[in-house]
Design a protein around this motif. Structure first.
Motif, short mmCIF file in Angstrom:
data_model
loop_
_atom_site.label_atom_id
_atom_site.label_comp_id
_atom_site.label_asym_id
_atom_site.label_seq_id
_atom_site.Cartn_x
_atom_site.Cartn_y
_atom_site.Cartn_z
N PRO A 181 0.84 -1.19 0.00
CA PRO A 181 0.00 0.00 0.00
C PRO A 181 0.88 1.25 0.00
O PRO A 181 1.89 1.31 0.70
CB PRO A 181 -0.79 -0.13 1.30
N VAL A 182 0.52 2.22 -0.79
CA VAL A 182 1.26 3.49 -0.85
C VAL A 182 0.25 4.60 -0.61
O VAL A 182 -0.75 4.70 -1.32
CB VAL A 182 1.93 3.69 -2.23
N VAL A 183 0.49 5.41 0.40
CA VAL A 183 -0.47 6.46 0.75
C VAL A 183 0.19 7.83 0.71
O VAL A 183 1.40 7.97 0.94
CB VAL A 183 -1.09 6.20 2.15
N ASP A 184 -0.64 8.82 0.42
CA ASP A 184 -0.19 10.21 0.38
C ASP A 184 -0.41 10.83 1.75
O ASP A 184 -1.55 10.92 2.23
CB ASP A 184 -0.98 10.97 -0.69
N LEU A 185 0.69 11.24 2.40
CA LEU A 185 0.60 11.84 3.73
C LEU A 185 1.13 13.26 3.74
O LEU A 185 1.50 13.78 4.80
CB LEU A 185 1.39 10.98 4.74
N ASP A 186 1.16 13.87 2.57
CA ASP A 186 1.73 15.21 2.48
C ASP A 186 0.99 16.21 3.37
O ASP A 186 1.61 17.09 3.98
CB ASP A 186 1.72 15.69 1.03
N ASP A 187 -0.34 16.06 3.47
CA ASP A 187 -1.11 16.98 4.30
C ASP A 187 -0.88 16.75 5.79
O ASP A 187 -1.25 17.58 6.62
CB ASP A 187 -2.60 16.87 3.99
N LEU A 260 7.64 9.77 14.77
CA LEU A 260 7.62 8.51 14.03
C LEU A 260 6.33 7.75 14.34
O LEU A 260 5.75 7.11 13.46
CB LEU A 260 8.84 7.66 14.37
N LYS A 261 5.87 7.85 15.59
CA LYS A 261 4.59 7.23 15.96
C LYS A 261 3.43 7.94 15.24
O LYS A 261 2.45 7.29 14.81
CB LYS A 261 4.38 7.30 17.47
N GLU A 262 3.53 9.25 15.07
CA GLU A 262 2.52 9.97 14.30
C GLU A 262 2.48 9.45 12.87
O GLU A 262 1.40 9.29 12.28
CB GLU A 262 2.83 11.47 14.30
N ASP A 265 0.65 6.12 12.84
CA ASP A 265 -0.80 6.29 12.98
C ASP A 265 -1.42 6.82 11.70
O ASP A 265 -2.49 6.35 11.27
CB ASP A 265 -1.09 7.25 14.15
N ASP A 266 -0.78 7.80 11.08
CA ASP A 266 -1.32 8.40 9.86
C ASP A 266 -1.31 7.39 8.71
O ASP A 266 -2.27 7.29 7.94
CB ASP A 266 -0.52 9.65 9.47
N ARG A 270 -4.73 5.42 6.75
CA ARG A 270 -5.06 5.58 5.34
C ARG A 270 -4.79 4.37 4.47
O ARG A 270 -5.11 4.36 3.29
CB ARG A 270 -4.31 6.79 4.77
N SER A 271 -4.18 3.35 5.03
CA SER A 271 -3.91 2.13 4.25
C SER A 271 -4.93 1.05 4.58
O SER A 271 -5.57 1.11 5.64
CB SER A 271 -2.48 1.63 4.50
N PRO A 272 -5.11 0.07 3.70
CA PRO A 272 -6.12 -0.97 3.92
C PRO A 272 -5.88 -1.72 5.22
O PRO A 272 -4.74 -1.94 5.63
CB PRO A 272 -5.96 -1.89 2.71
#
Length: 273
Positions: A181-187, A260-262, A265-266, A270-272
Motif C-alpha cells: 500500500p502506498v499512501v499520500d501523507l503530504d497533508d 515517528l509514531k505519528e 498512525d497516519d 489511510r492504508s487498507p
C-alpha cells in the motif's frame, strides 16, 4: 583529487564519468562543474560522454536488468561478507564504540568521497555484516538500520522517485510477490519521496521513502510471518513496527520517536486494514 592537478584534467579525466553519473559528493561535483565551465577540452569530453550515454540508452541498444537482480547482488555481497566474518571468528571481538556500527558506516562514507556508489555500497554491506557478533545470528533491527543507512550512503534512496502514489504503487508490480500500500501523507507533514526494493531476512522487500523536515523515513514492508513487530532504537535510529492487512511494516528514521509514531498512525489510518 591527485597531486594538485586540475580536477578532471590529465589522470583525473576519469572523474568526468563519476560527475556525469552523479557519483561525486556535492563539494567535488560543484568543483568539477566549475572546472568544466572554464576548460574547453573537458567540456568537449563531457559532451562526448553525454552523447555516448544517450546513444547507448536508445531502444534496442540498452537492456535494463530487472530490479530483482539488484536484490540478489546485495544478498550475494552479504553472504560473501558473512563468510569472511565467520573465517575471522577466532579473533577476539573488540567492543563497539557507543554510537555502534551505524556510526562506523557514516565514518567510512566520509572516507569514500568520490568513490563510485556501487563500491561504496559493497563496502558498507561488508562492514555491516563484519561488525555483527557471530553468536547473535540474524538481527532484524540491525538489518533494518543497515538498510536505512545503506540507502543514504550509496545515494540510492529510491528506484522510482516521485511523490505520486499512483506511480509508486504500480512500479512494484511484478517486482514483489505482494502489493504494497502506498499512501499520500503530504497533508500530515510526511512527504512521499518514492520507493525501491531492498533485501531483509533473506527476501526481497518493498521500501517506501517519506521525508519530514529533512529526516528520511524508510518504511520496509513484506508479508507478515505472524511475529509481533515492536518499537525500539538502534545506533541513534528509531525503529517502529506494526502489522496490518497481512503485512509487516517497519519504519526506520532518525526522526524522534513521537513523530515517528505519528507517521505510523497516519499511515495505518489511510492504508487498507
Amino acid at each position: 583529487m591527485t597531486s594538485g592537478r586540475d580536477l578532471c584534467c590529465g589522470e583525473d579525466a576519469a572523474l568526468l564519468h563519476a560527475f556525469l553519473d552523479g557519483e561525486l559528493d556535492a563539494a567535488n561535483s560543484l568543483r568539477c562543474e566549475a572546472h568544466v565551465a572554464l576548460c574547453p577540452a573537458c567540456a568537449a569530453e563531457l559532451d562526448r560522454l553525454r552523447a555516448l550515454r544517450d546513444l547507448l540508452a536508445r531502444d534496442g541498444v540498452a537492456w535494463r536488468a530487472p530490479a530483482s537482480l539488484r536484490a540478489k547482488v546485495l544478498a550475494s555481497l552479504a553472504d560473501e561478507a558473512g563468510r569472511a566474518a565467520r573465517a575471522g571468528e577466532a579473533a577476539p571481538a573488540r567492543p563497539l564504540a557507543p554510537n555502534g556500527w551505524a556510526a562506523r558506516l557514516h565514518g567510512a562514507a566520509r572516507r569514500w568521497t568520490g568513490v563510485p556508489a556501487g563500491l561504496a555500497l559493497a563496502a558498507s554491506l561488508a562492514l555491516a555484516v563484519l561488525v555483527m557478533r557471530p553468536d547473535q545470528g540474524p538481527d532484524l533491527p540491525g538489518q533494518l538500520v543497515a538498510g536505512h543507512v545503506r540507502s543514504l550512503l550509496a545515494s540510492h534512496l529510491t528506484d522510482v522517485r516521485t511523490s505520486d502514489q499512483h506511480v509508486v504503487k504500480p512500479w512494484f508490480s511484478g517486482k514483489t510477490d505482494f502489493s504494497p500500500p502506498v499512501v499520500d501523507l503530504d497533508d500530515r507533514g510526511f512527504s512521499l519521496v518514492g520507493g525501491r526494493l531492498d533485501y531483509v531476512e533473506n527476501r526481497v522487500v518493498a521500501a517506501l521513502i517519506y521525508m519530514r523536515r529533512g529526516h528520511v523515513i524508510n518504511l520496509f514492508l513484506w508479508p507478515s510471518d505472524g511475529r509481533r513487530p515492536t518499537a525500539g532504537a538502534r545506533d541513534g535510529y528509531n525503529i517502529l513496527g506494526w502489522r496490518q492487512a497481512g503485512l509487516a511494516f517497519w519504519a526506520v528514521s532518525d526522526l524522534n520517536a513521537v513523530e515517528l509514531k505519528e507517521f505510523q498512525d497516519d499511515f495505518a489510518e489511510r492504508s487498507p486494514r
